[in-house]
Design a protein around this motif. Structure first.
Motif, PDB file in Angstrom:
ATOM      1  N   THR A 117     -30.258  74.726   8.556  1.00 46.39           N
ATOM      2  CA  THR A 117     -31.377  75.112   7.693  1.00 46.39           C
ATOM      3  C   THR A 117     -31.745  76.567   7.959  1.00 46.39           C
ATOM      4  N   SER A 118     -31.977  77.326   6.894  1.00 47.66           N
ATOM      5  CA  SER A 118     -32.576  78.651   7.049  1.00 47.66           C
ATOM      6  C   SER A 118     -34.072  78.528   6.788  1.00 47.66           C
ATOM      7  N   LEU A 119     -34.834  79.446   7.356  1.00 46.82           N
ATOM      8  CA  LEU A 119     -36.294  79.433   7.228  1.00 46.82           C
ATOM      9  C   LEU A 119     -36.760  80.795   6.731  1.00 46.82           C
ATOM     10  N   LYS A 120     -37.367  80.810   5.555  1.00 47.99           N
ATOM     11  CA  LYS A 120     -37.785  82.061   4.918  1.00 47.99           C
ATOM     12  C   LYS A 120     -39.300  82.209   4.988  1.00 47.99           C
ATOM     13  N   ALA A 121     -39.760  83.338   5.538  1.00 49.77           N
ATOM     14  CA  ALA A 121     -41.200  83.605   5.631  1.00 49.77           C
ATOM     15  C   ALA A 121     -41.773  83.775   4.227  1.00 49.77           C
ATOM     16  N   LYS A 122     -42.828  83.041   3.957  1.00 54.86           N
ATOM     17  CA  LYS A 122     -43.385  83.038   2.595  1.00 54.86           C
ATOM     18  C   LYS A 122     -43.954  84.393   2.203  1.00 54.86           C
ATOM     19  N   HIS A 123     -44.551  85.111   3.137  1.00 55.77           N
ATOM     20  CA  HIS A 123     -45.224  86.362   2.783  1.00 55.77           C
ATOM     21  C   HIS A 123     -44.252  87.503   2.546  1.00 55.77           C
ATOM     22  N   SER A 124     -43.056  87.454   3.174  1.00 52.78           N
ATOM     23  CA  SER A 124     -42.134  88.596   3.121  1.00 52.78           C
ATOM     24  C   SER A 124     -40.824  88.298   2.412  1.00 52.78           C
ATOM     25  N   GLY A 125     -40.479  87.026   2.277  1.00 56.06           N
ATOM     26  CA  GLY A 125     -39.193  86.669   1.689  1.00 56.06           C
ATOM     27  C   GLY A 125     -38.030  86.902   2.625  1.00 56.06           C
ATOM     28  N   MET A 126     -38.300  87.173   3.915  1.00 53.55           N
ATOM     29  CA  MET A 126     -37.243  87.389   4.898  1.00 53.55           C
ATOM     30  C   MET A 126     -37.033  86.130   5.730  1.00 53.55           C
ATOM     31  N   CYS A 127     -35.841  86.054   6.351  1.00 52.12           N
ATOM     32  CA  CYS A 127     -35.454  84.844   7.063  1.00 52.12           C
ATOM     33  C   CYS A 127     -35.572  85.014   8.575  1.00 52.12           C
ATOM     34  N   LEU A 128     -35.843  83.903   9.248  1.00 53.20           N
ATOM     35  CA  LEU A 128     -35.980  83.925  10.698  1.00 53.20           C
ATOM     36  C   LEU A 128     -34.608  83.990  11.355  1.00 53.20           C
ATOM     37  N   SER A 129     -34.513  84.852  12.370  1.00 55.65           N
ATOM     38  CA  SER A 129     -33.245  85.100  13.047  1.00 55.65           C
ATOM     39  C   SER A 129     -33.527  85.476  14.488  1.00 55.65           C
ATOM     40  N   ILE A 130     -32.468  85.559  15.293  1.00 53.81           N
ATOM     41  CA  ILE A 130     -32.591  86.048  16.671  1.00 53.81           C
ATOM     42  C   ILE A 130     -32.251  87.527  16.705  1.00 53.81           C
ATOM     43  N   ASP A 131     -33.094  88.297  17.342  1.00 53.73           N
ATOM     44  CA  ASP A 131     -32.942  89.754  17.378  1.00 53.73           C
ATOM     45  C   ASP A 131     -31.558  90.154  17.879  1.00 53.73           C
ATOM     46  N   GLY A 132     -30.870  90.970  17.091  1.00 57.17           N
ATOM     47  CA  GLY A 132     -29.567  91.501  17.488  1.00 57.17           C
ATOM     48  C   GLY A 132     -28.471  90.450  17.553  1.00 57.17           C
ATOM     49  N   ASN A 133     -28.697  89.284  16.949  1.00 52.58           N
ATOM     50  CA  ASN A 133     -27.728  88.181  17.018  1.00 52.58           C
ATOM     51  C   ASN A 133     -27.409  87.801  18.467  1.00 52.58           C
ATOM     52  N   SER A 134     -28.363  88.031  19.345  1.00 49.54           N
ATOM     53  CA  SER A 134     -28.152  87.779  20.769  1.00 49.54           C
ATOM     54  C   SER A 134     -28.003  86.282  21.050  1.00 49.54           C
ATOM     55  N   THR A 135     -27.230  85.990  22.085  1.00 50.88           N
ATOM     56  CA  THR A 135     -27.124  84.611  22.580  1.00 50.88           C
ATOM     57  C   THR A 135     -27.831  84.457  23.933  1.00 50.88           C
ATOM     58  N   SER A 136     -28.563  85.481  24.350  1.00 51.88           N
ATOM     59  CA  SER A 136     -29.192  85.495  25.671  1.00 51.88           C
ATOM     60  C   SER A 136     -30.562  84.819  25.661  1.00 51.88           C
ATOM     61  N   ASP A 137     -30.939  84.260  26.798  1.00 52.91           N
ATOM     62  CA  ASP A 137     -32.301  83.794  26.981  1.00 52.91           C
ATOM     63  C   ASP A 137     -33.267  84.952  26.776  1.00 52.91           C
ATOM     64  N   ARG A 138     -34.436  84.641  26.230  1.00 52.07           N
ATOM     65  CA  ARG A 138     -35.545  85.570  26.006  1.00 52.07           C
ATOM     66  C   ARG A 138     -35.338  86.497  24.815  1.00 52.07           C
ATOM     67  N   ALA A 139     -34.251  86.379  24.075  1.00 53.27           N
ATOM     68  CA  ALA A 139     -34.099  87.177  22.853  1.00 53.27           C
ATOM     69  C   ALA A 139     -35.165  86.742  21.856  1.00 53.27           C
ATOM     70  N   ARG A 140     -35.831  87.720  21.230  1.00 51.97           N
ATOM     71  CA  ARG A 140     -36.976  87.459  20.362  1.00 51.97           C
ATOM     72  C   ARG A 140     -36.574  86.872  19.017  1.00 51.97           C
ATOM     73  N   LEU A 141     -37.487  86.074  18.462  1.00 47.09           N
ATOM     74  CA  LEU A 141     -37.382  85.627  17.085  1.00 47.09           C
ATOM     75  C   LEU A 141     -37.916  86.740  16.187  1.00 47.09           C
ATOM     76  N   VAL A 142     -37.149  87.094  15.158  1.00 45.08           N
ATOM     77  CA  VAL A 142     -37.530  88.163  14.232  1.00 45.08           C
ATOM     78  C   VAL A 142     -37.297  87.695  12.794  1.00 45.08           C
TER      79      VAL A 142
END
Length: 206
Positions: A117-142
């Motif tokens: 499932t993809s998740l799109k922010a209603k206010h911006s029309g952008m999708c939730l992803s992990i910063d920099g496509n990182s696979t590391s612990d503590r990588a931010r949700l953007v």
């Protein structure tokens, strides 16, 4: 000050507790209450039958996100909601937890992409992803421009009792509130599964 209502028909320490009506400094609270009892009874009945305003209806579900439906995600440990910080509309804006208020930057529309499932922010029309496509612990949700070919933007929902854990396809790590923090502005990140309530979310259908 007496411990009883004034009432000349009742004795207090051998003396009348009040002064009859018509006398100087009359004091007869019992009679006064009896005189208005019908009005008080009518008022209470009217008040109890007055319509009560209802809060907006939301539904908590433990099902996988349904394509086309919009949700807020409430962290189990804090009772706060996943939120695009500052209501930003730009790519790369980070997400944090914030007191739930139901605005569009706390609402995310699900879309099925195969088994994920993809998740799109209603206010911006952008999708939730992990910063920099990182696979590391503590990588931010953007939030980023939507791209269904980007596995960092795809999520799987796993039911845990009445809540869900949310797992990133690329990293196989769990959406997590950093440090188990219960305060506003605590970062939303990915982290290896640890069984904590900061990795569990209620899905609130909007």
């Amino acid at each position: 000050r007496r411990g009883k209502f004034s009432n000349p028909n009742v004795s207090c320490n051998g003396k009348p507790c009040g002064v009859p009506a018509g006398k100087s400094a009359q004091a007869d609270a019992a009679r006064a209450l009896n005189n208005v009892r019908d009005e008080v009874a009518a008022f209470r009945t009217a008040a109890s039958t007055a319509p009560v305003a209802k809060a907006p209806t939301t539904t908590t579900t433990t099902q996988a996100a349904v394509s086309g439906k919009t949700y807020s995600f409430k962290a189990a440990h804090s009772g706060k909601c996943v939120d695009v910080s500052g209501i930003k509309r730009t790519a790369g804006a980070t997400l944090a937890q914030w007191s739930c208020h139901g605005a569009a930057n706390q609402q995310f529309t699900a879309a099925s992409v195969g088994d994920y499932t993809s998740l799109k922010a209603k206010h911006s029309g952008m999708c939730l992803s992990i910063d920099g496509n990182s696979t590391s612990d503590r990588a931010r949700l953007v939030q980023v421009q939507c791209n269904t070919n980007d596995s960092s933007q795809l999520w799987k929902f796993q039911k845990v009792g009445t809540r869900v854990s949310i797992i990133n396809k690329r990293s196989s790590k769990y959406l997590d509130i950093r440090g188990n923090n219960s305060e506003n502005r605590a970062a939303v990140q990915q982290y290896r599964s640890n069984g904590g309530n900061n990795q569990l979310f209620s899905m609130i259908e909007m």
